[in-house]
Design an enzyme around this catalytic site. Structure first.
Site, PDB file in Angstrom:
ATOM      1  N   TYR A 505     -13.943 -77.796  53.615  1.00  0.00           N
ATOM      2  CA  TYR A 505     -15.077 -77.727  52.691  1.00  0.00           C
ATOM      3  C   TYR A 505     -15.996 -78.937  52.869  1.00  0.00           C
ATOM      4  O   TYR A 505     -17.140 -78.802  53.220  1.00  0.00           O
ATOM      5  CB  TYR A 505     -14.575 -77.626  51.257  1.00  0.00           C
ATOM      6  CG  TYR A 505     -15.678 -77.428  50.246  1.00  0.00           C
ATOM      7  CD1 TYR A 505     -16.302 -76.193  50.110  1.00  0.00           C
ATOM      8  CD2 TYR A 505     -16.102 -78.475  49.426  1.00  0.00           C
ATOM      9  CE1 TYR A 505     -17.328 -76.003  49.192  1.00  0.00           C
ATOM     10  CE2 TYR A 505     -17.119 -78.292  48.499  1.00  0.00           C
ATOM     11  CZ  TYR A 505     -17.722 -77.057  48.391  1.00  0.00           C
ATOM     12  OH  TYR A 505     -18.731 -76.874  47.479  1.00  0.00           O
ATOM     13  N   SER A 586     -19.745 -71.449  50.916  1.00  0.00           N
ATOM     14  CA  SER A 586     -20.694 -72.228  50.138  1.00  0.00           C
ATOM     15  C   SER A 586     -21.077 -73.482  50.932  1.00  0.00           C
ATOM     16  O   SER A 586     -21.629 -73.368  52.026  1.00  0.00           O
ATOM     17  CB  SER A 586     -20.094 -72.567  48.776  1.00  0.00           C
ATOM     18  OG  SER A 586     -21.053 -73.094  47.908  1.00  0.00           O
ATOM     19  N   ASP A 669     -25.185 -63.330  43.887  1.00  0.00           N
ATOM     20  CA  ASP A 669     -25.010 -64.779  43.944  1.00  0.00           C
ATOM     21  C   ASP A 669     -26.326 -65.453  43.577  1.00  0.00           C
ATOM     22  O   ASP A 669     -27.220 -65.606  44.416  1.00  0.00           O
ATOM     23  CB  ASP A 669     -24.558 -65.201  45.344  1.00  0.00           C
ATOM     24  CG  ASP A 669     -24.193 -66.677  45.423  1.00  0.00           C
ATOM     25  OD1 ASP A 669     -24.439 -67.400  44.436  1.00  0.00           O
ATOM     26  OD2 ASP A 669     -23.668 -67.111  46.460  1.00  0.00           O
ATOM     27  N   HIS A 701     -21.204 -65.826  43.048  1.00  0.00           N
ATOM     28  CA  HIS A 701     -20.931 -66.789  44.103  1.00  0.00           C
ATOM     29  C   HIS A 701     -19.486 -66.739  44.572  1.00  0.00           C
ATOM     30  O   HIS A 701     -19.187 -67.000  45.732  1.00  0.00           O
ATOM     31  CB  HIS A 701     -21.273 -68.202  43.617  1.00  0.00           C
ATOM     32  CG  HIS A 701     -21.216 -69.228  44.691  1.00  0.00           C
ATOM     33  ND1 HIS A 701     -21.895 -69.113  45.891  1.00  0.00           N
ATOM     34  CD2 HIS A 701     -20.554 -70.409  44.765  1.00  0.00           C
ATOM     35  CE1 HIS A 701     -21.653 -70.168  46.644  1.00  0.00           C
ATOM     36  NE2 HIS A 701     -20.833 -70.966  45.984  1.00  0.00           N
TER      37      HIS A 701
END
Length: 727
Positions: A505, A586, A669, A701
């Site tokens: 991430y 994301s 989203d 999302h």
């Protein structure tokens, strides 16, 4: 974080109507002259795919449907798809899943549950004694499937905020299809019905809290367009029972350039209001906190980079995210701020931001390889979830005459520790323990005595006996050691042939910790795959400094860390570029886009989930303006120059050896916005590259409005990875 901060000061109640507004003063700017900002309408103005930014525009939706019609037959047509989807759905819908629960003020335990018979879900409750049994008896509070059918609506349950101490009156949050914009309605858990003539907040991105049974604190779009540039509320008002929205009274106003404003109500364990704080999010990482009183809004003397975690024993517990040398505190420290000395008479002198009779005091200082991951409190105890070299522990802190003392809860080692619901009635809390190969166990801890009771254990969803977990380190380009976990078959041959999925991430101070995923284990590990998680900079594995190291101008370090882990896997011959695939969502989707454009030779598969991708226009799309503290502002030329170097969208080029990517997003989203994924796929296709694209209509999302959608998405991902890495 605590059910927090339901907001601060008992001596002056907000229930009165004499509240005043104090707009924060702007400090004088003694810095060098600001750069001339580029008009936003100039950024990306020649992009041929601007029309994709209309989230539900006819042309954009027709394009997405056409992409789905092309992609789904490829992946769902694979002979393995049906089996993988069935296995994923069986795990997600399993009746023997352990339901996580929360303490409720009426003495019950509540839970939200979804399965094949309750696709949208049940909000329900039981007793602790019943929960301890193999087959608890559940009472339905609200059936979201039945509600949606009765109202012909596409409701997704987003939780409920209940008024202490009894918590029988609740603000139920409902989303149309999973959007961040929500509708809020008052619900009575005793009658199990919405309150006739009760509070209703129409759909919007809004922040709210109970003040008392007849008063709400609400920040929302009160007038058309009265939102921050990030798309969130910045005007806080009180709304009393029976009033229309236009009758609400303003108590605090931020600025249009802020991220958002939120109310926090601080209460003692018996539900008594001890005051109200308006949290002003100046940027994503910088904030101001204002004490709301009948005399106005008085700023609390806290640093810009800190976050209030909980309120216990009359103390605000605050996590510091910058050095505070004047107080002898350092980045990563947990400290207390005693509000008791701040009497009503002293509030008037708080307007200059100076403390009155209050001094912060250190509670806990982590070492260089530790970080505070989570904080909560019971009636009298403070509990801290600690990461120690990315492995979990739980510490209990007691406040005595000589300050804070601590002791460790005797939970299983080498695991991730999750702090769950904490009781206001006593010092009990729920704690979860999990690992990559260890199904989650649920414990009831008594923070006063240290007694631990394992109340539930999740069943194994895959055969973990064939794999082991190891932790390695890679060395990044600047010499920083980057830890990563490898979950691999015990008999793996170190010849580069292991099909390997690498996940990361790397942003917003979010740590990647070990956790059990039945679906990943069943669909990947059990079939011989290797799974890797990289703890790259930008995350929170080693506290705020680990995050700070990857901000703005330092962003490339995050990507270099990821490439270092990838190269280390290859150098150890755990895998090879032919067998190495990567996945991220994301901010992690942005990471995937950078990997695609900067180091495509390292990977044969890339799953790009709900991504950021067009970083030149990101601040104009969805909630992007709220993230300039993370990435920088594209409207500022010097910051745009940094962003442009790694921006995946503008760096897609013809003639490269890009692997065929799988891009996923959701129409609903309204945070990152599907335009990022749409434009990425469209440009790749225009450059002549093969691309797989799937846009889920619902889900928001998280792309998880219901379990069937989740199973479908996961099956699509693992079919793609199987085709690319195992075949």
């Amino acid at each position: 974080m605590r059910k927090f901060l339901t907001a601060l000061f008992a001596s002056t109640t907000l229930a009165s109507t004499g509240l005043m507004t104090l707009t924060p003063a702007i400090a004088a700017d003694n810095a060098k002259p600001a750069e001339v900002r580029t008009p936003l309408n100039e950024l990306g103005k020649d992009d041929p795919y601007l029309w994709m930014e209309e989230i539900e525009g006819t042309r954009a939706l027709d394009w997405a449907k056409a992409q789905n019609a092309r992609t789904l037959p490829v992946l769902q047509g694979d002979k393995r798809y049906a089996d993988l989807e069935a296995k994923a759905l069986a795990i997600l819908n399993a009746k023997d899943r352990v339901p996580g629960v929360s303490f409720s003020g009426d003495g019950s335990l509540t839970n939200f549950w979804q399965d094949a018979d309750h696709v949208r879900g049940l909000w329900r409750r039981t007793t602790l004694d019943s929960y301890r049994t193999a087959e608890p008896t559940w009472e339905t509070i609200l059936d979201i499937d039945a509600l949606s059918k009765a109202e012909n609506a596409n409701w997704v349950f987003k939780g409920a905020s209940c008024l202490p101490p009894d918590e029988t009156r609740c603000l139920v949050t409902l989303s149309n299809g999973g959007k961040d914009a929500v509708t809020v309605r008052e619900f009575d858990t005793t009658t199990k019905a919405f309150v006739p003539g009760g509070f209703v907040l129409p759909e919007g991105k809004q922040n709210y809290s109970w003040l008392d049974k007849d008063t709400l604190l609400v920040a929302r779009e009160w007038k058309p367009g009265e939102m921050t540039k990030s798309g969130y509320a910045y005007v806080l008002k009180t709304l009393k029972r029976g009033e229309s929205l236009d009758q609400a009274r303003e108590v605090y106003r931020g600025q249009e350039t802020d991220v958002s404003v939120s109310p926090y109500v601080l209460r003692d364990p018996d539900g008594k209001v001890m005051g109200v704080i308006a949290h002003r999010g100046v940027t994503f990482f910088e904030s101001e906190h204002y004490l709301i009183t009948a005399k106005g809004a008085a700023r609390l003397p806290l640093p810009a980079k800190c976050s209030i975690q909980t309120f216990v024993n009359g103390r605000l517990i605050v996590l510091l995210e910058q050095d505070w040398p004047e107080q002898g505190l350092k980045t990563g420290d947990l400290f207390e701020y005693n509000i008791d000395p701040l009497t009503a008479d002293a509030l008037a002198s708080l307007g200059d931001g100076k403390p009155v009779g209050a001094k912060p005091m250190l509670v806990f200082r982590p070492t260089a390889r530790q970080s505070v991951e989570s904080v909560t409190s019971t009636r009298d105890k403070l509990i801290v979830g600690l990461l120690d070299n990315v492995k979990g522990a739980a510490l209990v802190f007691d406040l005595g005459n000589k300050g804070w003392t601590r002791r460790k809860l005797d939970l299983p080692a080498n695991s991730s520790i999750g702090l769950g619901s904490a009781s206001d009635k006593d010092d009990r809390l729920f704690v979860s323990v999990t690992g990559y190969l260890a199904p989650t166990t649920y414990w009831l801890a008594d923070a006063a005595t240290g007694k631990l009771e394992q109340v539930k254990a999740s069943p194994a969803r895959f055969d973990a006996s064939t794999h082991v977990v190891e932790q390695f380190e890679a060395v990044s380009t600047d010499g920083t050691k980057i830890p990563y976990f490898v979950v691999r078959p015990k008999d793996v041959k170190y010849d580069g042939s292991a099909p390997t999925l690498l996940y990361a991430y790397g942003g917003f101070q979010v740590p990647m910790t070990p956790g059990y995923s039945g679906v990943m284990g069943k669909l990947w590990l059990e079939r011989g795959g290797t799974y890797v998680v990289a703890n790259i900079r930008g995350g929170g594995e080693f506290g705020p400094a680990w995050h700070e190291a990857g901000l703005k101008a330092n962003r490339q370090k995050v990507y270099d860390d990821f490439f270092a882990v990838s190269e280390d896997l290859i150098a150890r011959k755990i895998t090879s570029p032919r067998r190495l695939g990567i996945m991220g969502g994301s901010n992690g989707g942005l990471l995937m886009g950078v990997a695609l454009t900067q180091r495509p030779e390292l990977y044969n598969a890339i799953v790009i989930q709900v991504p950021l991708f067009d970083m030149i226009r990101y601040s104009q799309i969805g909630a992007g303006a709220s993230w300039v503290g993370e990435y920088g502002d594209p409207a500022i030329p010097s910051e745009r120059a940094v962003i442009a170097k790694y921006d995946p969208y503008s760096n897609l080029k013809a003639g490269k050896k890009y692997p065929e990517v799988f891009i996923e997003t959701s129409t609903k989203d309204d945070r990152v916005h599907p335009a990022h994924a749409r434009k990425a796929a469209a440009r790749l296709e225009a450059l002549g590259y093969p691309v797989l694209y799937y846009e889920n209509v619902d889900g928001g999302h998280a792309a998880s409005a219901n379990l069937a959608e989740t199973a479908r998405r996961q099956a699509l991902e693992y079919v793609y990875l199987t085709r690319k890495l195992m075949d």
